[in-house]
Design a protein around this motif. Structure first.
Motif, PDB file in Angstrom:
ATOM      1  N   ASP A   1       3.817   7.923  -4.907  1.00 14.19           N
ATOM      2  CA  ASP A   1       3.557   7.282  -6.201  1.00 14.19           C
ATOM      3  C   ASP A   1       3.352   5.777  -6.033  1.00 14.19           C
ATOM      4  OD1 ASP A   1       3.769   9.708  -7.436  1.00 14.19           O
ATOM      5  OD2 ASP A   1       5.745   9.341  -8.311  1.00 14.19           O
ATOM      6  N   TRP A   2       4.099   5.169  -5.128  1.00 16.62           N
ATOM      7  CA  TRP A   2       3.934   3.738  -4.877  1.00 16.62           C
ATOM      8  C   TRP A   2       2.597   3.461  -4.193  1.00 16.62           C
ATOM      9  CZ3 TRP A   2       9.287   2.226  -2.346  1.00 16.62           C
ATOM     10  CH2 TRP A   2      10.316   2.513  -3.245  1.00 16.62           C
ATOM     11  N   GLU A   3       2.197   4.356  -3.297  1.00 16.87           N
ATOM     12  CA  GLU A   3       0.902   4.174  -2.634  1.00 16.87           C
ATOM     13  C   GLU A   3      -0.236   4.186  -3.645  1.00 16.87           C
ATOM     14  OE1 GLU A   3       0.189   6.123   1.257  1.00 16.87           O
ATOM     15  OE2 GLU A   3       2.047   7.199   0.806  1.00 16.87           O
ATOM     16  N   LEU A   4      -0.187   5.144  -4.546  1.00 19.46           N
ATOM     17  CA  LEU A   4      -1.217   5.214  -5.588  1.00 19.46           C
ATOM     18  C   LEU A   4      -1.160   3.989  -6.491  1.00 19.46           C
ATOM     19  CD1 LEU A   4      -0.814   8.978  -6.537  1.00 19.46           C
ATOM     20  CD2 LEU A   4      -2.798   7.952  -5.399  1.00 19.46           C
ATOM     21  N   ALA A   5       0.051   3.576  -6.858  1.00 20.26           N
ATOM     22  CA  ALA A   5       0.215   2.433  -7.750  1.00 20.26           C
ATOM     23  C   ALA A   5      -0.303   1.153  -7.107  1.00 20.26           C
ATOM     24  CB  ALA A   5       1.680   2.277  -8.138  1.00 20.26           C
ATOM     25  N   ALA A   6       0.021   0.939  -5.824  1.00 24.19           N
ATOM     26  CA  ALA A   6      -0.409  -0.280  -5.137  1.00 24.19           C
ATOM     27  C   ALA A   6      -1.927  -0.339  -5.014  1.00 24.19           C
ATOM     28  CB  ALA A   6       0.231  -0.351  -3.747  1.00 24.19           C
ATOM     29  N   GLY A   7      -2.554   0.790  -4.676  1.00 26.95           N
ATOM     30  CA  GLY A   7      -4.008   0.803  -4.553  1.00 26.95           C
ATOM     31  C   GLY A   7      -4.704   0.555  -5.879  1.00 26.95           C
ATOM     32  N   ALA A   8      -4.225   1.198  -6.936  1.00 30.57           N
ATOM     33  CA  ALA A   8      -4.835   1.015  -8.251  1.00 30.57           C
ATOM     34  C   ALA A   8      -4.640  -0.404  -8.756  1.00 30.57           C
ATOM     35  CB  ALA A   8      -4.241   2.019  -9.237  1.00 30.57           C
TER      36      ALA A   8
END
Length: 363
Positions: A197-204
């Motif tokens: 979830d953090w990976e997706l959040a950081a990229g977005a």
């Protein structure tokens, strides 16, 4: 819970920078920050004023950069012991007293920054017990932040005292959150506990910062909105250098420092030091050094730094010398001086980047 302490090994060799700090001056500034720290680890702006979690963490990072690891660990103890049940902290506490919050808002960038400080302390000490103790804190903090992410990738500013989410997003705050998410991912990687979830959040979030200025409130009068996308690692390389060049003459006052907000004739130490860190991160250490030398006039006799200077009036304003201003100066000098943990955190080249979303054909 008390974290086992790393040995106290104060050091200032890498905090020496010609025209900015001598070894004796660096030691004096470090002592000035420690003098503001309460027995329970809290570091308010200055004694009797308020503590906010972001600036508390910045001051702790400066202590680590100076080898004052025990004092820094006590600052993180304070965060661990007084985290709210939802993973946040309040925006302000009177003199760092956890029983006396003065702003019950819970700001996302204030909450997220614990991840940056935790990764910095780990790199400086390799204290596994510390990382074990802080991991639940970091995880809860970043989960609180990610829950406020908007469909466009930006992170809402805060939750009000009654819990109401504020969807409006601030570019400076989101850039800092981006930095924190990457440090959080580095901690997760170190522990072998992936956080998709953090990976997706950081990229977005990075994509929103780089490509969608319309998703943020317009605060372009403020210098932080100019350099923070670079300092937070969302904008890098040639794009970062071009961004800093584009508004240089608007915000930088030669020989005096960086304006906080246009058109006010007011330069501030914190913004100047953060710009210096951003310049170092994009490969311009000489220019960074020039900026740091320009704020020598803000240094007070006690080794601390005035918050700002109104150059049309020739007056320091406000009449305060904050731990976080001194802390930002020490961190900028540490990066220029070769301190490996500080360089790793603010250089960002080895931090996980997150997952880029499929949006508008851009990466």
């Amino acid at each position: 819970m008390t974290t086992p302490r790393a040995p106290r090994t104060p050091r200032t060799g890498h905090l020496v920078l010609p025209g900015v700090l001598t070894a004796a001056q660096a030691a004096e500034t470090v002592a000035g920050i420690r003098a503001q720290q309460r027995d329970d680890g809290a570091i308010p702006w200055f004694r009797g004023h308020h503590l906010d979690p972001w600036d508390h963490t910045e001051a702790a990072m400066a202590l680590d950069a100076a080898g004052e690891h025990e004092a820094a660990a006590r600052a993180y103890d304070w965060l661990r012991e007084h985290q709210n049940d939802d993973g946040s902290w309040y925006a302000a506490y009177h003199d760092g007293d956890p029983a006396r919050p003065t702003d019950l808002g819970r700001e996302t960038n204030f909450t997220a920054y614990v991840a940056v400080g935790t990764w910095h302390h780990w790199l400086a000490t390799r204290d596994t017990a510390f990382l074990d103790g802080m991991w639940p804190v970091v995880r809860a903090a970043l989960d609180f932040v990610v829950r406020l992410q908007q469909p466009g990738g930006e992170i809402g500013w805060k939750r009000e005292a009654d819990g109401t989410p504020v969807a409006d997003a601030l570019l400076t705050g989101c850039s800092s959150v981006h930095h924190a998410l990457r440090c959080g991912l580095a901690i997760a990687e170190e522990r072998g506990e992936p956080q998709p979830d953090w990976e997706l959040a950081a990229g977005a979030l990075a994509h929103a910062i780089r490509c969608h200025p319309e998703r943020f409130l317009d605060k372009s009068r403020y210098s932080m909105d100019w350099y923070y996308p670079v300092l937070g690692g969302a904008v890098t390389g040639a794009e970062a250098r071009a961004r800093l060049e584009m508004r240089w003459d608007e915000f930088v006052v030669p020989g005096l420092g960086v304006r906080c907000v246009l058109p006010n004739p007011w330069v501030t130490g914190g913004e100047s030091c953060e710009l210096a860190l951003a310049l170092w991160a994009v490969g311009e250490p000489e220019r960074a050094g020039e900026v740091l030398r320009s704020i020598g006039h803000l240094r007070a006799e006690d080794g601390m730094y005035w918050t700002g200077y109104v150059f049309e009036d020739g007056a320091f304003w406000p009449e305060e010398r904050t731990a976080w201003t001194a802390g930002s100066l020490l961190l900028a000098v540490a990066a220029l001086g070769g301190d490996a943990p500080t360089r790793a955190v603010f250089g960002g080249t080895d931090l996980p980047a997150g997952l880029t979303p499929d949006c508008c054909g851009l990466s």
